[in-house]
Design a protein around this motif. Structure first.
Motif, PDB file in Angstrom:
ATOM      1  N   LYS A  68     -27.937-116.038  62.166  1.00  0.00           N
ATOM      2  CA  LYS A  68     -27.913-116.863  60.952  1.00  0.00           C
ATOM      3  C   LYS A  68     -29.114-116.581  60.053  1.00  0.00           C
ATOM      4  CE  LYS A  68     -26.696-121.157  60.136  1.00  0.00           C
ATOM      5  NZ  LYS A  68     -26.648-122.630  60.252  1.00  0.00           N
ATOM      6  N   LYS A  69     -30.246-116.374  60.735  1.00  0.00           N
ATOM      7  CA  LYS A  69     -31.477-116.099  59.978  1.00  0.00           C
ATOM      8  C   LYS A  69     -31.361-114.758  59.253  1.00  0.00           C
ATOM      9  CE  LYS A  69     -33.434-119.652  61.858  1.00  0.00           C
ATOM     10  NZ  LYS A  69     -33.619-120.836  61.014  1.00  0.00           N
ATOM     11  N   ILE A  70     -30.787-113.791  59.969  1.00  0.00           N
ATOM     12  CA  ILE A  70     -30.648-112.462  59.372  1.00  0.00           C
ATOM     13  C   ILE A  70     -29.694-112.522  58.188  1.00  0.00           C
ATOM     14  CG2 ILE A  70     -29.849-110.093  59.786  1.00  0.00           C
ATOM     15  CD1 ILE A  70     -30.791-110.478  62.725  1.00  0.00           C
ATOM     16  N   PHE A  71     -28.627-113.299  58.360  1.00  0.00           N
ATOM     17  CA  PHE A  71     -27.669-113.468  57.269  1.00  0.00           C
ATOM     18  C   PHE A  71     -28.365-114.080  56.046  1.00  0.00           C
ATOM     19  CE2 PHE A  71     -24.474-115.828  54.879  1.00  0.00           C
ATOM     20  CZ  PHE A  71     -23.491-114.868  54.709  1.00  0.00           C
ATOM     21  N   ALA A  72     -29.174-115.113  56.285  1.00  0.00           N
ATOM     22  CA  ALA A  72     -29.877-115.780  55.186  1.00  0.00           C
ATOM     23  C   ALA A  72     -30.838-114.818  54.485  1.00  0.00           C
ATOM     24  CB  ALA A  72     -30.630-117.000  55.706  1.00  0.00           C
ATOM     25  N   LEU A  73     -31.532-114.002  55.273  1.00  0.00           N
ATOM     26  CA  LEU A  73     -32.441-113.010  54.693  1.00  0.00           C
ATOM     27  C   LEU A  73     -31.654-112.018  53.839  1.00  0.00           C
ATOM     28  CD1 LEU A  73     -35.468-111.939  54.837  1.00  0.00           C
ATOM     29  CD2 LEU A  73     -34.630-110.363  56.562  1.00  0.00           C
ATOM     30  N   MET A  75     -28.755-112.531  52.362  1.00  0.00           N
ATOM     31  CA  MET A  75     -28.290-113.194  51.142  1.00  0.00           C
ATOM     32  C   MET A  75     -29.410-113.259  50.113  1.00  0.00           C
ATOM     33  SD  MET A  75     -25.135-113.872  51.044  1.00  0.00           S
ATOM     34  CE  MET A  75     -24.872-115.079  49.739  1.00  0.00           C
ATOM     35  N   LYS A  76     -30.614-113.553  50.586  1.00  0.00           N
ATOM     36  CA  LYS A  76     -31.740-113.675  49.666  1.00  0.00           C
ATOM     37  C   LYS A  76     -32.026-112.327  48.996  1.00  0.00           C
ATOM     38  CE  LYS A  76     -36.616-114.032  49.998  1.00  0.00           C
ATOM     39  NZ  LYS A  76     -37.605-113.851  51.028  1.00  0.00           N
ATOM     40  N   LEU A  77     -31.972-111.250  49.788  1.00  0.00           N
ATOM     41  CA  LEU A  77     -32.371-109.949  49.247  1.00  0.00           C
ATOM     42  C   LEU A  77     -31.233-109.217  48.537  1.00  0.00           C
ATOM     43  CD1 LEU A  77     -34.691-108.698  52.134  1.00  0.00           C
ATOM     44  CD2 LEU A  77     -35.404-109.477  49.876  1.00  0.00           C
ATOM     45  N   PHE A 114     -37.845-109.787  62.445  1.00  0.00           N
ATOM     46  CA  PHE A 114     -37.945-109.912  60.982  1.00  0.00           C
ATOM     47  C   PHE A 114     -38.188-108.546  60.349  1.00  0.00           C
ATOM     48  CE2 PHE A 114     -40.674-110.232  57.205  1.00  0.00           C
ATOM     49  CZ  PHE A 114     -39.932-111.073  56.391  1.00  0.00           C
ATOM     50  N   SER A 117     -35.144-106.384  60.498  1.00  0.00           N
ATOM     51  CA  SER A 117     -34.101-106.865  59.590  1.00  0.00           C
ATOM     52  C   SER A 117     -34.437-106.520  58.140  1.00  0.00           C
ATOM     53  CB  SER A 117     -33.924-108.377  59.717  1.00  0.00           C
ATOM     54  OG  SER A 117     -33.685-108.732  61.057  1.00  0.00           O
ATOM     55  N   ARG A 118     -35.695-106.792  57.761  1.00  0.00           N
ATOM     56  CA  ARG A 118     -36.111-106.471  56.397  1.00  0.00           C
ATOM     57  C   ARG A 118     -35.968-104.968  56.129  1.00  0.00           C
ATOM     58  NH1 ARG A 118     -42.151-106.564  56.040  1.00  0.00           N
ATOM     59  NH2 ARG A 118     -41.690-104.757  57.318  1.00  0.00           N
TER      60      ARG A 118
END
Lengths: 224, 235
Positions: A68-73, A75-77, A114, A117-118
């Motif tokens: 979920k965190k990766i998905f949110a990241l 979406m943000k980027l 993180f 993922s980034r």
């Protein structure tokens, strides 16, 4: 605790896995027993288990904690749901592939995930915009970009004499004791992390540590 | 290595960098500075730790609803069948000849990698040479070499220009800049860089330069053209 969980085969019920992922979206308050138990295992232990023994259950745990965190990241980027979903796959694949390279010197597991993922997101976007591949995210954010070895030595110069004295005594410990003392006092790991790293039960680690430290104190001449 | 770096990227820029929000050109120039600057590495590490804890914070603003109907089980099943990487890849050393210099210098790794396909130097005006790098579609990235004693016409920037000094030094109305310094100039600055001892820089512009004085103004349309050409080559 983790061992008990590892015995369950999450893959024996793929539907169950999907359901549990979906339930994460709605319920954050009602932790069932299993989840409460899971949260007691650190991200680091899970990642090390994935790296050391290709532990699929541990990997599923990490997936549940981070997708979920990766998905949110993503979406943000990227502001694009499809790309954000692709990022889950890219990033978690990278976590699986590189898990054997992770150790606690590389910092926290969440920081490491993180970074992966980034970086995968950055490369994904570059590819999408058809930018040249001469450089990639891993060139821009080298994984070992933390402390420079030289600077560490500067800071430690003062302690050098004392340390070399202790190192002499260190050799007099048995191999298993020395390994444990090294994990805790030199690599600064928690008991739990050290046990996962050395692949020994926590109780064994604690007793070896107690005996090892007692012996060292004795040799150095410190009162207990 | 120069231990007295005076000019650094702002905290905001470093934060955007670690969050992965900068375009490639800007990311590369910040990364190259960080390789030369211990204090920025430490600062970035702190910012990253902060970014990571807000990333995992369940109450953080950074939350998006993952489509719940997506079934990830086949994704997971295929991932765990992939082979794992057991050892760190051996780092290839990239050596770059900076043929405008009469001595050799060691480029930050990220720049050496970015330039690994070779640099094509072009003399532009009065002792200045440039070599372009194509890193993304939004910035103009170039190595700039100023021969000893040369001077760039007075100009401002329509966007912002990030410059990293790699070798030698240059000065303008606002100060003197030495190796590892990271300088940001934008529309507020009207400046005229010059170099006594010669200087090699890496610069990233996010829009074309605008010359503000004398005959050099005639070059403005050409600069816009050059920028468009450089950034559209990839599109």
């Amino acid at each position: 605790m983790y061992r008990n969980y590892a015995k369950q085969d999450v893959f024996s019920n793929e539907v169950g896995l999907t359901v549990r992922l979906a339930s994460m979206n709605t319920s954050t308050t009602s932790l069932d027993t299993e989840e409460a138990e899971d949260s007691a295992v650190s991200d680091e232990s899970l990642l090390i288990a994935v790296g050391n023994t290709q532990d699929i259950n541990a990997f599923n745990q990490l997936f549940e904690r981070f997708s979920k965190k990766i998905f949110a990241l993503g979406m943000k980027l990227t502001r694009n749901e499809q790309l954000a979903n692709d990022l889950i796959q890219e990033a978690m694949l990278n976590v699986w592939q590189k898990a054997p390279l992770y150790d606690l010197d590389k910092g926290s597991a969440k920081g490491w995930i993180f970074t992966l993922s980034r970086n995968r997101c950055f490369d994904m976007l570059r590819k999408q915009k058809r930018q040249p591949s001469t450089i990639s995210a891993d060139d821009i954010w080298p994984l070992e970009s933390g402390a420079e070895p030289a600077s560490v030595h500067d800071d430690m110069a003062g302690q050098q004499v004392e340390l070399s004295l202790i190192e002499g005594y260190f050799d007099q410990l048995s191999d298993p004791q020395r390994a444990v003392v090294e994990q805790i006092y030199i690599k600064d790991r928690t008991h739990e992390e050290a046990a996962a790293y050395l692949q020994i039960p926590l109780g064994t680690l604690k007793s070896r540590l107690r005996l090892g430290v007692a012996k060292l104190r004795n040799l150095i001449g410190v009162d207990q | 290595m120069n231990t007295e770096v005076k000019l650094h990227p702002s905290t905001e820029l470093l934060n955007q960098f670690i969050q992965g929000e900068l375009v490639t050109g800007k990311s590369v120039v910040v990364s190259a500075h960080m390789e030369l600057c211990k204090s920025c590495r430490a600062k970035a590490e702190e910012l990253q730790a902060h970014a990571v804890s807000s990333w995992v914070d369940p109450g953080s603003a950074l939350q998006s609803d993952q489509p719940s109907e997506v079934d990830y089980s086949s994704m997971l099943a295929s991932i765990v069948k992939s082979p794992q990487i057991k050892s760190e890849p051996i780092e290839e050393l990239v050596e770059i000849d900076i043929d405008v210099l009469n001595h050799s210098i060691k480029l930050p790794k990220v720049l050496a990698k970015a330039a690994s396909e070779g640099l094509q130097w072009k003399k532009v005006a009065g002792g200045i040479s440039e070599a372009h790098l194509f890193l993304d579609n939004e910035t103009l990235c170039e190595f700039i070499y100023m021969a000893p004693g040369c001077q760039v016409p007075v100009h401002t920037h329509q966007g912002s220009e990030s410059t990293l000094v790699l070798d030698g030094s240059f000065e303008d109305e606002l100060g003197e800049y030495k190796a590892s310094d990271f300088i940001i100039r934008d529309g507020q600055h009207n400046h005229q860089p010059r170099s006594k001892e010669g200087c090699l820089c890496f610069a990233v512009l996010d829009s074309p330069l605008k010359f503000t004085e004398g005959l050099a103004r005639l070059m403005n349309p050409i600069n816009s053209y050059k920028f468009k050409k450089a950034t559209s080559r990839l599109a």
